[in-house]
Write a protein that holds these residues in place. Structure first.
Motif, PDB file in Angstrom:
ATOM      1  N   ILE A  10      -6.107 -10.925 -37.247  1.00 57.43           N
ATOM      2  CA  ILE A  10      -5.437 -11.628 -35.877  1.00 57.43           C
ATOM      3  C   ILE A  10      -3.876 -11.403 -36.311  1.00 57.43           C
ATOM      4  O   ILE A  10      -3.799 -12.055 -37.515  1.00 57.43           O
ATOM      5  CB  ILE A  10      -5.929 -12.746 -35.435  1.00 57.43           C
TER       6      ILE A  10
ATOM      7  N   ASP B 229     -10.193 -13.080 -38.661  1.00 56.81           N
ATOM      8  CA  ASP B 229     -10.777 -13.248 -37.402  1.00 56.81           C
ATOM      9  C   ASP B 229     -11.607 -14.451 -37.298  1.00 56.81           C
ATOM     10  O   ASP B 229     -11.556 -15.281 -36.184  1.00 56.81           O
ATOM     11  CB  ASP B 229     -11.860 -12.160 -37.245  1.00 56.81           C
TER      12      ASP B 229
ATOM     13  N   GLU C 138      -9.747 -17.719 -35.814  1.00 55.80           N
ATOM     14  CA  GLU C 138      -9.315 -17.834 -34.160  1.00 55.80           C
ATOM     15  C   GLU C 138      -9.383 -19.344 -33.771  1.00 55.80           C
ATOM     16  O   GLU C 138      -8.326 -19.662 -32.897  1.00 55.80           O
ATOM     17  CB  GLU C 138     -10.217 -16.875 -33.185  1.00 55.80           C
TER      18      GLU C 138
ATOM     19  N   HIS D  51      -1.046 -15.024 -30.133  1.00 54.90           N
ATOM     20  CA  HIS D  51      -1.704 -14.335 -31.259  1.00 54.90           C
ATOM     21  C   HIS D  51      -1.917 -12.886 -30.515  1.00 54.90           C
ATOM     22  O   HIS D  51      -2.023 -12.783 -29.176  1.00 54.90           O
ATOM     23  CB  HIS D  51      -3.019 -14.767 -31.911  1.00 54.90           C
TER      24      HIS D  51
END
Ligand code: HEM
Lengths: 63, 391
Positions: A2, A42, A45, A62
């Motif tokens: 991300i 990831d 998140e 993001h």
């Protein structure tokens, strides 16, 4: 991965982000914010969502 | 320091100083302690955790040196640092960040429209009392999941508790009484909410965190108290100041009418020129060097936001209202670790009021005769604001 994005024209160096994700955001000695990691895994998140929600000026986003 | 002329950041004529450094000095010493006048130093002081909010000392100077009000202030979000501050800050932050505020817009609009429905627009209205003062407390009631009929009480309590900032010790009994009322009101509200069942609102969320053991019962009350006192009075004055500024600049007002997407930028620019919170006062917790001056531990440091916001080193033609300023970051909501938690919400409230006026009353004007706006102790205040909605 991300992408973490900070709008430094808005950033007010409040530092809540740095307290919540210290390996990603840091308040430097001069009190200003530094983005230590522009990419995170990831799996993080949820953590980043919390940080985005807690930024008083909406400076964090993001990919 | 070799400053021959006396400059008082609280004096009524402080406004005659245009902004920024005075006699080339961005920080001054005087009988009041230190005053920070330049933008860069002001930001540096506000970001520096070695300076602590002076609200507790102010209370002590008012003779409130122990008891529940003093204890509340000592453990409140503005006084604590580091981990304890964060524990108090993050649960509230999620209810007022710009991200969340997007969803609150519809509620804000309903509140503004409900107030507008009560207005008699056939004659000029006193905008501060009839509109601006009523909105923030209704917004608080929404946030806290309280009935809208509580709003006048919330507004009145917020006004009386924060009257501390007017630095008038004769107000001590008023202030103590207001906090007593505040604590009792919240006790009762929390009780009512428990009975009715918790909802999606901020207060329910805090109560739930308490039940889960993530906040102590005392922290829940402290949070709710801070939010109530901070929610209303500054927002009401600031909303009226912004409307006063924008309505009197007809070119700007016309631009807003033809392009309402400019409203957020216009609000920030008005906040820069006329900050309600014109002075943010701190205390040095150790010796700190600022701009070549060593501020001794315990000294008062008054950040003159009104001066920093008009610093020519930071803002070109600072006295001009300029809708197109880039990187416009006034210090009206402070900056750094204690910057205003409610700023996203406060800005949205003010934007909605301006948006409503622009849309419904594009020809509205300020009636100068009958309008009293001024500066006292560096803080901008609206006494009366007479607006002709349909001239
Ligand atoms: C236009 C209206 C407002 C203005 C001008 C304003 C101004 C300020 C300023 C200058 C501070 C920082 C003090 C310091 O640096 O020590 C502050 C802090 C704070 N404000 Fe506001 N405020 C406004 C509206 C609100 C609203 C609507 C709320 C809540 C609903 C709120 C909640 C808070 C809280 C909780 C703090 C303490 C933050 C901390 O210490 O971490 N404010 N405000």
């Amino acid at each position: 991965m991300i992408q973490v994005m900070v709008d430094f024209d808005r950033c007010d160096a409040n530092g809540t982000c740095a307290a919540l994700m210290p390996d990603v955001f840091q308040i430097k000695a001069d009190g200003q914010l530094e983005l230590l990691n522009a990419e995170i895994d990831d799996s993080r998140e949820g953590e980043l969502e919390e940080v985005i929600l807690c930024c008083p000026v909406g400076a964090i986003a993001h990919s | 320091m070799t400053n021959a002329r006396v400059f008082d950041p609280f004096a009524p004529d402080a406004g005659q100083h245009l902004g920024g450094a005075f006699d080339d000095q961005a920080i001054l010493e005087g009988p009041f302690g230190y005053a920070v006048l330049g933008y860069e130093l002001a930001g540096a002081v506000l970001r520096d955790r070695r300076f602590q909010n002076s609200a507790l000392r102010l209370m002590e100077q008012f003779g409130i040196t122990d008891g529940p009000v003093h204890d509340f202030r000592a453990r409140s979000i503005i006084m604590v640092e580091g981990e304890p501050q964060l524990r108090l800050r993050t649960p509230l932050a999620r209810f007022m960040s710009p991200v969340t505020v997007k969803n609150t817009r519809a509620v804000l609009r309903t509140i503004v429209e409900a107030i507008a429905d009560d207005l008699d627009d056939s004659a000029p209205i006193e905008f501060h009392n009839t509109v601006a003062r009523r909105i923030p407390s209704m917004v608080y009631c929404h946030l806290a999941g309280a009935p809208m009929s509580d709003a006048p009480k919330v507004q009145s309590i917020s006004e009386r508790t924060l009257s501390l900032l007017s630095r008038d010790p004769s107000l001590t009994p008023t202030i103590l009484e207001a906090y007593d009322e505040l604590f009792a009101y919240l006790d009762d509200l929390i009780g009512r909410k428990r009975e009715e069942g918790l909802g999606e609102d901020m207060l329910s969320y805090l109560i739930a965190l308490g039940d889960e053991g993530k906040l102590t019962e005392l922290e829940v009350l402290t949070e709710a108290t801070s939010m109530l006192e901070a929610s209303s009075v500054n927002t009401a004055h600031q909303a009226a100041l912004v409307v006063w500024t924008l309505l009197r600049d007809r070119n700007v007002w016309k631009r807003l009418s033809s392009d309402p997407t400019l409203i957020p930028a216009a609000v920030v620019e008005a906040l820069r020129l006329y900050p309600r919170t014109g002075v943010v006062s701190k205390i040095a917790t150790e010796d700190v060097e600022v701009g070549g001056v060593v501020i001794p531990r315990g000294a008062d440091v008054h950040v003159a936001v009104w001066s920093a916001n008009r610093d020519p080193e930071r803002f070109e033609n600072p006295e001009l209202f300029d809708l197109d300023r880039e990187r416009n970051q006034p210090l009206t909501f402070s900056t750094g670790p204690h910057n205003c938690l409610g700023q996203g919400l406060a800005k949205a409230e003010i934007e909605e009021v301006v948006g409503f006026l622009v849309e419904r009353y594009p020809n509205a004007t300020v009636v100068e005769d009958g309008t009293r706006v001024g500066q006292a102790g560096g803080r901008w205040l609206v006494d009366t604001l007479l607006v002709d909605l349909k001239p």
